[in-house]
Design a protein around this motif. Structure first.
Motif: not given
Length: 110
Positions: A48-66
């Motif tokens: 599923r493309l959605e899983d990959d997109l959400l995993a990348v998105d979680a990392m993007v939010f982590l960068v924003s958090c940091l």
């Protein structure tokens, strides 16, 4: 009686606090949705493309958090403003990715 206007530094610090808490929460949302989508597709071998997109998105939010955490910790106004602006931009990119993933989930499950 007029209340005193907040200082620009206080407003930026307040924005950084909101980005920090929202980003941390959205990392959890992305991980939760990944596990839910995994339950829906159990038994199928569809990647599923959605899983990959959400995993990348979680990392993007982590960068924003940091970045927002860094903005809260620095001492100079200029550096705080730069980090807060970067956190804001990364946060908006993460939100767009999350909306895209939600759209893909809705239109592929139906």
């Amino acid at each position: 009686m007029k209340l005193p206007e907040p200082d620009a530094t206080e407003v930026e610090r307040d924005i950084a606090i909101h980005i920090f808490t929202a980003s941390a929460a959205l990392v959890g949302v992305c991980l939760t949705v990944i596990s839910i989508v995994g339950r829906i597709t159990v038994g199928t071998k569809i990647h599923r493309l959605e899983d990959d997109l959400l995993a990348v998105d979680a990392m993007v939010f982590l960068v924003s958090c940091l970045l927002s955490y860094g903005a809260l910790r620095v001492r100079t106004k200029r550096r705080m403003h730069r980090l807060e602006t970067a956190a804001d931009i990364v946060f908006i990119i993460g939100l767009c990715g999350l909306v895209l993933a939600c759209g893909l989930i809705v239109w592929t499950v139906v």
